[in-house]
Design a protein around this motif. Structure first.
Motif, PDB file in Angstrom:
ATOM      1  N   ILE A 337     -39.620  43.343   1.743  1.00  0.00           N
ATOM      2  CA  ILE A 337     -39.855  41.941   2.061  1.00  0.00           C
ATOM      3  C   ILE A 337     -39.200  41.630   3.401  1.00  0.00           C
ATOM      4  CG2 ILE A 337     -39.522  39.540   1.351  1.00  0.00           C
ATOM      5  CD1 ILE A 337     -39.303  40.545  -1.535  1.00  0.00           C
ATOM      6  N   TYR A 338     -39.973  41.019   4.297  1.00  0.00           N
ATOM      7  CA  TYR A 338     -39.456  40.634   5.611  1.00  0.00           C
ATOM      8  C   TYR A 338     -39.568  39.123   5.756  1.00  0.00           C
ATOM      9  CZ  TYR A 338     -39.169  40.112  10.701  1.00  0.00           C
ATOM     10  OH  TYR A 338     -38.827  39.711  11.969  1.00  0.00           O
ATOM     11  N   GLY A 339     -38.456  38.458   6.086  1.00  0.00           N
ATOM     12  CA  GLY A 339     -38.446  37.014   6.245  1.00  0.00           C
ATOM     13  C   GLY A 339     -37.880  36.594   7.579  1.00  0.00           C
ATOM     14  N   GLU A 340     -38.440  35.507   8.149  1.00  0.00           N
ATOM     15  CA  GLU A 340     -37.972  34.972   9.423  1.00  0.00           C
ATOM     16  C   GLU A 340     -37.662  33.487   9.284  1.00  0.00           C
ATOM     17  OE1 GLU A 340     -40.241  37.696  12.796  1.00  0.00           O
ATOM     18  OE2 GLU A 340     -41.153  35.805  12.175  1.00  0.00           O
ATOM     19  N   CYS A 341     -36.445  33.091   9.590  1.00  0.00           N
ATOM     20  CA  CYS A 341     -36.019  31.695   9.674  1.00  0.00           C
ATOM     21  C   CYS A 341     -36.325  30.941   8.378  1.00  0.00           C
ATOM     22  CB  CYS A 341     -36.637  31.029  10.903  1.00  0.00           C
ATOM     23  SG  CYS A 341     -35.703  29.579  11.452  1.00  0.00           S
ATOM     24  N   GLY A 342     -37.450  30.242   8.286  1.00  0.00           N
ATOM     25  CA  GLY A 342     -37.790  29.582   7.032  1.00  0.00           C
ATOM     26  C   GLY A 342     -37.867  30.566   5.879  1.00  0.00           C
ATOM     27  N   GLY A 343     -38.342  31.773   6.167  1.00  0.00           N
ATOM     28  CA  GLY A 343     -38.361  32.825   5.154  1.00  0.00           C
ATOM     29  C   GLY A 343     -36.960  33.218   4.723  1.00  0.00           C
ATOM     30  N   LEU A 344     -36.032  33.284   5.674  1.00  0.00           N
ATOM     31  CA  LEU A 344     -34.622  33.541   5.356  1.00  0.00           C
ATOM     32  C   LEU A 344     -34.095  32.467   4.417  1.00  0.00           C
ATOM     33  CD1 LEU A 344     -31.680  34.673   5.879  1.00  0.00           C
ATOM     34  CD2 LEU A 344     -31.641  33.181   7.892  1.00  0.00           C
ATOM     35  N   MET A 345     -34.353  31.207   4.745  1.00  0.00           N
ATOM     36  CA  MET A 345     -33.871  30.095   3.922  1.00  0.00           C
ATOM     37  C   MET A 345     -34.406  30.185   2.500  1.00  0.00           C
ATOM     38  SD  MET A 345     -34.553  27.399   7.010  1.00  0.00           S
ATOM     39  CE  MET A 345     -34.449  25.898   6.062  1.00  0.00           C
ATOM     40  N   TYR A 346     -35.668  30.540   2.372  1.00  0.00           N
ATOM     41  CA  TYR A 346     -36.317  30.634   1.062  1.00  0.00           C
ATOM     42  C   TYR A 346     -35.776  31.797   0.241  1.00  0.00           C
ATOM     43  CZ  TYR A 346     -40.324  30.824  -2.228  1.00  0.00           C
ATOM     44  OH  TYR A 346     -41.134  30.843  -3.341  1.00  0.00           O
ATOM     45  N   LEU A 347     -35.432  32.873   0.905  1.00  0.00           N
ATOM     46  CA  LEU A 347     -34.960  34.069   0.192  1.00  0.00           C
ATOM     47  C   LEU A 347     -33.492  33.963  -0.236  1.00  0.00           C
ATOM     48  CD1 LEU A 347     -36.749  36.699   2.429  1.00  0.00           C
ATOM     49  CD2 LEU A 347     -37.164  36.369  -0.021  1.00  0.00           C
ATOM     50  N   CYS A 348     -32.775  32.962   0.283  1.00  0.00           N
ATOM     51  CA  CYS A 348     -31.370  32.770  -0.102  1.00  0.00           C
ATOM     52  C   CYS A 348     -31.267  32.187  -1.520  1.00  0.00           C
ATOM     53  CB  CYS A 348     -30.683  31.843   0.894  1.00  0.00           C
ATOM     54  SG  CYS A 348     -30.342  32.614   2.499  1.00  0.00           S
ATOM     55  N   GLU A 349     -30.017  32.022  -1.973  1.00  0.00           N
ATOM     56  CA  GLU A 349     -29.799  31.518  -3.327  1.00  0.00           C
ATOM     57  C   GLU A 349     -30.094  30.022  -3.433  1.00  0.00           C
ATOM     58  OE1 GLU A 349     -25.764  32.695  -3.804  1.00  0.00           O
ATOM     59  OE2 GLU A 349     -26.285  34.697  -4.550  1.00  0.00           O
ATOM     60  N   ARG A 350     -29.654  29.272  -2.409  1.00  0.00           N
ATOM     61  CA  ARG A 350     -29.827  27.828  -2.475  1.00  0.00           C
ATOM     62  C   ARG A 350     -30.137  27.269  -1.088  1.00  0.00           C
ATOM     63  NH1 ARG A 350     -28.565  26.642  -7.487  1.00  0.00           N
ATOM     64  NH2 ARG A 350     -28.858  24.404  -7.191  1.00  0.00           N
ATOM     65  N   LEU A 351     -30.820  26.090  -1.074  1.00  0.00           N
ATOM     66  CA  LEU A 351     -31.110  25.361   0.148  1.00  0.00           C
ATOM     67  C   LEU A 351     -30.591  23.943  -0.037  1.00  0.00           C
ATOM     68  CD1 LEU A 351     -32.449  24.941   2.915  1.00  0.00           C
ATOM     69  CD2 LEU A 351     -34.636  24.619   1.740  1.00  0.00           C
ATOM     70  N   ALA A 352     -29.660  23.528   0.843  1.00  0.00           N
ATOM     71  CA  ALA A 352     -29.010  22.222   0.700  1.00  0.00           C
ATOM     72  C   ALA A 352     -29.331  21.330   1.890  1.00  0.00           C
ATOM     73  CB  ALA A 352     -27.497  22.402   0.580  1.00  0.00           C
ATOM     74  N   GLU A 353     -29.568  20.038   1.603  1.00  0.00           N
ATOM     75  CA  GLU A 353     -29.748  19.038   2.648  1.00  0.00           C
ATOM     76  C   GLU A 353     -29.117  17.750   2.155  1.00  0.00           C
ATOM     77  OE1 GLU A 353     -33.049  17.343   5.769  1.00  0.00           O
ATOM     78  OE2 GLU A 353     -33.739  18.317   3.936  1.00  0.00           O
ATOM     79  N   GLY A 354     -28.013  17.345   2.801  1.00  0.00           N
ATOM     80  CA  GLY A 354     -27.265  16.197   2.312  1.00  0.00           C
ATOM     81  C   GLY A 354     -26.710  16.484   0.924  1.00  0.00           C
ATOM     82  N   GLU A 355     -26.969  15.571   0.005  1.00  0.00           N
ATOM     83  CA  GLU A 355     -26.487  15.758  -1.363  1.00  0.00           C
ATOM     84  C   GLU A 355     -27.479  16.518  -2.236  1.00  0.00           C
ATOM     85  OE1 GLU A 355     -25.505  11.950  -2.892  1.00  0.00           O
ATOM     86  OE2 GLU A 355     -23.865  11.602  -1.472  1.00  0.00           O
ATOM     87  N   ASP A 356     -28.661  16.810  -1.692  1.00  0.00           N
ATOM     88  CA  ASP A 356     -29.683  17.519  -2.467  1.00  0.00           C
ATOM     89  C   ASP A 356     -29.540  19.021  -2.285  1.00  0.00           C
ATOM     90  OD1 ASP A 356     -30.812  15.119  -3.326  1.00  0.00           O
ATOM     91  OD2 ASP A 356     -32.099  15.000  -1.559  1.00  0.00           O
TER      92      ASP A 356
END
Length: 460
Positions: A337-356
Motif C-alpha cells: 500500500i502506497y499513500g501520499e499526504c491525504g493517504g498518509l492521514m487516512y492510513l494513520c490511527e486517528r485524524l483530529a481537527e479541533g475537538e473532533d
C-alpha cells in the motif's frame, strides 16, 4: 471564429514528423504574479478554443486543483509539467506524448513567470517555456495602473531574452479609456496586446486551505468564461502566435508485463493524482481499478495507491466506511500500500481537527492533527534509508499540508529529506507491514519495486 483561424487550425492538425521529432504547436499562459487572473483566463482560453478544436491542457508545477478544471473543460486529461520533479527530458516527453493528437496545447503557468525554486529558474513557467520552445502570453492585472503597465511588461520581456513573450492580455480593465491608457504605451514598445478583459466579480472561484475548489464541486461557470474570452480576446491573433515545439517523440514501451491489479482510491476525499504518474503505472504493468472509500467500495486488487485530497472534510464518513476496516485487514495481510499526504492521514490511527477525533485505518502507528496554518510548502528530495515494499531509489517530490503527524516511539521512517519538513526531524515515509505513506507527493518514480511487491502478494 473566422475562416482564417479555421484554416490555421487545419494546419495545426497536420503535425509533421522528422528525424524522431514531433512538431506540435502551443502557447504558455504566464502571469506577472499569483492572483493576476492567469488561472481564470487560461481556463477561458481553453473553453473558447475547445468549442472547435482539440485542446491539450497542461499545468506548470505540482498543482492538483487547476488540472481538474482543465480536464473538465477540454475533455482531455490535464498533465503537469515540472522541471524539478520530472526533469527537462521528462517534461519534453510528457508534452510530446499528450500533444500528439491535439490541434493546439495550452500550458497554464505557475505563480509569476520567473518564480522557481529558491532563486533559480527551475520549475518556473519561464523554464518550461524555454524547454519546450513555446511562446508566452503574459497576463497583466492592470487595476490601478495606466502607463506603468508598459514599464512592467518591458521588464518581463527583457529580463530573459530567451523567453519568447509573444503577447499580453490585460486583465482588470475598468473602462474603454483605461484600456487606451494602458494599451497604447505597451504597443509603442512593439508588444502585441491580445485582449483587454474587464474585471468580473462573479468569476472569482471559491477556495479552501489547499487552493481552489475541485472541478467536480461545480464552482466554475465555464460558459461565462468562454463568452468573456470570445468577446475580449483576439483569438485569431493568439492562434497565429502559437508556434511549433520540436520535442523528441517518446519511445514506445514494447516490453510485455505481467499485469497486476492496482487499486486507486478516487473520490471527493482522495482526488490528488498526477495523470502522467497513473499512466506510467499502467505502462509499467498496473491495471488500475478506481474505488471509493467514501462509498465503502472494496476492490479485488493486488496493491493500493491512496493519493492526497481532503480526508479531513469527510472524516466521519471514512471512519464508518467498510473500506477503512478492510484496508487495515489487507495491510496486516501484507498487501503493498502506497499513500501520499491525504493517504498518509487516512492510513494513520486517528485524524483530529479541533475537538473532533475520528478513527482511521489504523495501519500506521501515528495520529494526524489538522492545523490552522500552513505547515509545509516546498520541493523535496528524499533518500530512501529503510527497506520498504514501495520505494528503493531516491525521489523528488513536493510537500504541501495543513497538518502534523505525530508518531509513536516505535514508528519507522523510510526517507531522509533534503528540503521540506516531512513527518518529523527532516524524515518522512512511515513504514508498517508492506505499507509506505508520506507527506511527499511525487510526479514520477520508478515503480519496478512496487509492481514486484504486488506480484509477490498476488502469488501468495
Amino acid at each position: 471564429m473566422c475562416e482564417r483561424v479555421a484554416r490555421h487550425c487545419d494546419g495545426l492538425r497536420a503535425n509533421g514528423h522528422t528525424h524522431g521529432l514531433m512538431d506540435m504547436r502551443g502557447i504558455v499562459v504566464a502571469g506577472t504574479h499569483s492572483g493576476c487572473g492567469k488561472t481564470t483566463l487560461s481556463m477561458g482560453l481553453m473553453a473558447a478554443l475547445s468549442r472547435r478544436y482539440r485542446v491539450q491542457p497542461y499545468k506548470v508545477g505540482p498543482d492538483f486543483i487547476d488540472p481538474s478544471h482543465h480536464t473538465a473543460i477540454c475533455k482531455r486529461p490535464s498533465v503537469n509539467l515540472d522541471t524539478f520533479m520530472m526533469g527537462v527530458d521528462g517534461v519534453r516527453e510528457a508534452y510530446a506524448r499528450y500533444s500528439a493528437d491535439a490541434d493546439i496545447s495550452v500550458v497554464e503557468g505557475v505563480m509569476g513567470m520567473f518564480d522557481g525554486m529558491d532563486t533559480t529558474e527551475i520549475a518556473s513557467t519561464a523554464h518550461v517555456a524555454k524547454v519546450l520552445n513555446l511562446p508566452v502570453v503574459l497576463v497583466v492585472n492592470v487595476r490601478s495602473m495606466s502607463r506603468s503597465a508598459a514599464a512592467l511588461v518591458k521588464g518581463y520581456v527583457e529580463y530573459d531574452p530567451r523567453v519568447d513573450v509573444a503577447g499580453v492580455i490585460l486583465n482588470g480593465v475598468a473602462s474603454e479609456n483605461h484600456e487606451r491608457l494602458v494599451r497604447e504605451p505597451i504597443e509603442a514598445l512593439g508588444i502585441r496586446v491580445l485582449g483587454a478583459v474587464p474585471r468580473v466579480r462573479e468569476l472569482s472561484m471559491p477556495s479552501r486551505h489547499l487552493g481552489l475548489h475541485m472541478a467536480h464541486e461545480g464552482s466554475l461557470d465555464v460558459e461565462q468564461l468562454r463568452s468573456l474570452i470570445e468577446e475580449y480576446v483576439d483569438l485569431d491573433c493568439l492562434l497565429e502566435l502559437a508556434h511549433s515545439a520540436e520535442v523528441p517523440l517518446p519511445d514506445e514501451d514494447d516490453e510485455q508485463h505481467e499485469h497486476i491489479r492496482l487499486g486507486v482510491a478516487y473520490d471527493a476525499a482522495f482526488c490528488f493524482y498526477y495523470h502522467d504518474l497513473l499512466e506510467h503505472l499502467r505502462r509499467s504493468g498496473a491495471s488500475l481499478t478506481f474505488f471509493s472509500p467514501l462509498r465503502g467500495e472494496v476492490p479485488e486488487v493486488d496493491g493500493l495507491y491512496i493519493g492526497g485530497g481532503y480526508p479531513e472534510l469527510h472524516a466521519h464518513a471514512l471512519e464508518h466506511s467498510p473500506t477503512t476496516s478492510w484496508i487495515r485487514t489487507v495491510a496486516e495481510d501484507g498487501m503493498p500500500i502506497y499513500g501520499e499526504c491525504g493517504g498518509l492521514m487516512y492510513l494513520c490511527e486517528r485524524l483530529a481537527e479541533g475537538e473532533d477525533t475520528h478513527a482511521m485505518c489504523g495501519v500506521l502507528p501515528a495520529t494526524t492533527t489538522m492545523t490552522k496554518r500552513l505547515m509545509a510548502l516546498a520541493y523535496v528530495e528524499a533518500e530512501v534509508i529503510r527497506h520498504n515494499a514501495i520505494m528503493q531509489r531516491p525521489i523528488k517530490g513536493h510537500e504541501f499540508h495543513y497538518s502534523i503527524t505525530q508518531c509513536r516511539g516505535d514508528a519507522r521512517l523510510a526517507y531522509r529529506l533534503r528540503g521540506g519538513v516531512g513527518i518529523r526531524d527532516g524524515m518522512d515515509g512511515l513504514v508498517e507491514h508492506c505499507t509506505l505513506a508520506s507527506y511527499t507527493h511525487v510526479a514520477t518514480f520508478d515503480p519496478t519495486h512496487f509492481m514486484e511487491s504486488c506480484r509477490r502478494y498476488a502469488r501468495t
